[in-house]
Design a protein around this motif. Structure first.
Motif, PDB file in Angstrom:
ATOM      1  N   ILE A  77      -8.101  -2.739  -0.836  1.00 58.64           N
ATOM      2  CA  ILE A  77      -7.588  -1.427  -1.025  1.00 58.64           C
ATOM      3  C   ILE A  77      -6.149  -1.272  -0.223  1.00 58.64           C
ATOM      4  O   ILE A  77      -5.517  -0.899  -0.551  1.00 58.64           O
ATOM      5  N   LYS A 104       1.990   1.913  -3.437  1.00 58.29           N
ATOM      6  CA  LYS A 104       0.819   2.323  -4.157  1.00 58.29           C
ATOM      7  C   LYS A 104       0.815   3.741  -4.088  1.00 58.29           C
ATOM      8  O   LYS A 104       0.834   4.816  -5.019  1.00 58.29           O
ATOM      9  N   ASN A 151       0.739  -1.143   0.056  1.00 54.33           N
ATOM     10  CA  ASN A 151       0.019  -0.120   0.059  1.00 54.33           C
ATOM     11  C   ASN A 151       0.883   1.243   0.104  1.00 54.33           C
ATOM     12  O   ASN A 151       0.522   2.298  -0.709  1.00 54.33           O
ATOM     13  N   ASN A 183      -3.346   8.113  -3.240  1.00 55.16           N
ATOM     14  CA  ASN A 183      -4.353   7.286  -2.260  1.00 55.16           C
ATOM     15  C   ASN A 183      -5.734   7.477  -3.044  1.00 55.16           C
ATOM     16  O   ASN A 183      -6.695   7.472  -2.216  1.00 55.16           O
ATOM     17  N   VAL A 231      -8.947   6.262  -4.981  1.00 56.47           N
ATOM     18  CA  VAL A 231      -9.357   5.190  -5.560  1.00 56.47           C
ATOM     19  C   VAL A 231     -10.341   5.362  -6.770  1.00 56.47           C
ATOM     20  O   VAL A 231     -11.183   6.206  -6.632  1.00 56.47           O
ATOM     21  N   GLU A 285      -7.983   6.626   2.659  1.00 52.21           N
ATOM     22  CA  GLU A 285      -8.019   6.712   1.059  1.00 52.21           C
ATOM     23  C   GLU A 285      -9.152   7.520   0.636  1.00 52.21           C
ATOM     24  O   GLU A 285     -10.156   7.860   1.451  1.00 52.21           O
ATOM     25  N   ASN A 317      -6.354  -0.346  -6.056  1.00 50.22           N
ATOM     26  CA  ASN A 317      -6.778   1.107  -6.314  1.00 50.22           C
ATOM     27  C   ASN A 317      -8.116   1.242  -7.242  1.00 50.22           C
ATOM     28  O   ASN A 317      -8.519   2.382  -7.641  1.00 50.22           O
ATOM     29  N   ASN A 332      -3.271  -0.610 -12.590  1.00 47.49           N
ATOM     30  CA  ASN A 332      -4.643  -0.577 -11.585  1.00 47.49           C
ATOM     31  C   ASN A 332      -4.958  -2.071 -11.206  1.00 47.49           C
ATOM     32  O   ASN A 332      -4.933  -3.055 -12.039  1.00 47.49           O
TER      33      ASN A 332
END
Ligand code: SAH
Length: 365
Positions: A297, A45, A42, A51, A53, A346, A302, A277
């Motif tokens: 997540i 990411k 995470n 962050n 989504v 997020e 994401n 993704n």
């Protein structure tokens, strides 16, 4: 733990790992190691793509299918399914709901058919959505088609396509599909999608009967070698009216194991594939209704795909037992997810087609 930590750190830094090490990490279940893996994925990411989504409004527009996959609830030979196909207007209504709620993109998914009427219908759906919302993103998930058909749908305005390889173990692939589904054809279809210019996604089912950790490690390496832009994966869940589902032991301990393994797959896909993704899927939510989506997540996914299709038909797209049939609309789904995600640090991305950073980087090169 220190072994595991060193391996995760190596992946985080961009080193690659051999299949056995990936299999070892996939098989971890002690809470400390698992937490470390998920939190590093995470963190990567956040570092690479932030962050935010992405939401995709999912319209499951038809459950008519010419395939007889041994795991799937809407397989051709399941006579107890009430079959439906939505009209262009019905699909546009679902898509509009999502796009008016600023999701920025939609996914059109269905069973597999390759007759001209079907190809034409999907083309009309794409044209109708793009006509009303020229800036939205459209993902198609309708299975194997010819290169010509992929080109038509791409020309009509769809940019992204999801076609799971299901497993890269070729023997297992044949065992879980009917005789006319060939691994070689599935692979060719993925190459054709890339050739047609699609932002291409694939994925596998996790914890299929007979699948090993090495198989899953090889799946991850396959995703990387194919230079895919998007990944959609989820746990295998039995459907009682299918050959694979009928004999599967679906108890709490097996469910917990499948959830952890699925989250480990998401985290390792993030660490290995970096800026693609990755979806936190409905199958994950099915096995862990309260936390599944957010756990995905927090393990590095994401993308979330709330169902925005006609409510009365949702129950008929039953790929596996217990698939949640939501009765909320796009706006309500967004409000609920906004709250859940805020608690996890997020946010929802608003009004963007949400193409993968991996793709945007590829086309700039
Ligand atoms: N016909 C389209 C869409 C298939 S449904 C296609 O072939 O691409 C989307 C995905 O649901 C499938 O790719 C499969 O991975 C998943 N799925 C189907 N049955 C499942 C089951 N019993 N458990 C978990 N996932 C399943």
């Amino acid at each position: 733990m220190s072994d595991a930590k060193a391996l995760v750190d190596a992946l985080f830094a961009g080193d690659s790992l051999p299949e056995e090490k990936l299999a070892f990490l996939l098989g971890m279940s002690d809470p400390d190691s698992v937490d470390y893996l998920h939190s590093k994925a995470n963190e990567l990411k956040h570092r690479l793509i932030g962050n935010k989504v992405y939401l995709r409004g999912l319209v499951e527009f038809s459950n008519v299918c010419s395939c007889d996959c041994l795991y799937c609830g809407i397989r051709k030979s399941n006579d107890s399914v009430h079959r439906y196909t939505m009209s262009v207007d019905e699909v546009l209504a679902g898509a509009s709901q999502a796009l008016d709620a600023d999701f920025g993109s939609v996914v059109l998914q269905s069973g597999e058919r390759s007759d001209e009427n079907f190809v034409d219908l999907v083309e009309k759906m794409i044209l109708a959505i793009k006509n009303k919302y020229p800036d939205c993103g459209i993902t198609i998930s309708c299975g194997e088609e010819s290169l010509d058909v992929y080109r038509r749908w791409h020309d009509a305005g769809a940019e992204r396509y999801l076609l799971r390889i299901e497993t890269t173990n070729q023997k297992l692939f044949q065992d879980i599909h009917d005789a006319k589904s060939l691994y070689s054809k599935r692979l060719q279809a993925l190459h054709d999608l890339q050739e047609a210019g699609f932002i291409t996604g694939s994925g596998v089912m996790i914890a299929l009967p007979g699948q090993t950790l090495s198989d899953l490690a090889r799946d991850l390496i396959f995703f990387r070698d194919m230079d895919l832009d998007m990944i959609g994966m989820g746990p295998f869940i039995p459907h009682p009216a299918t050959p694979l589902g009928a004999s599967f032991k679906d108890d709490d301990s097996s469910r917990r194991q499948r959830v952890i393994l699925s989250l480990n797959m998401i985290a390792l896909a993030r660490l290995l594939l970096r800026d693609v993704n990755i979806a936190s899927t409905t199958a994950l939510q099915t096995l862990d209704p309260s936390r599944g989506i957010v756990s995905g997540i927090l393990a590095g996914a994401n993308v979330i795909m709330p169902n925005v299709g006609e409510k009365t038909l949702r129950k008929d797209y039953l790929l596996y037992a217990g698939k949640p049939v939501s009765d909320i609309d796009a706006k309500q789904a967004k409000a609920k997810l906004t709250e859940l995600l805020a608690a996890a640090g997020e946010e929802i991305a608003v009004g963007t087609p949400g193409h993968p950073a991996h793709y945007l980087r590829r086309i700039r090169q």
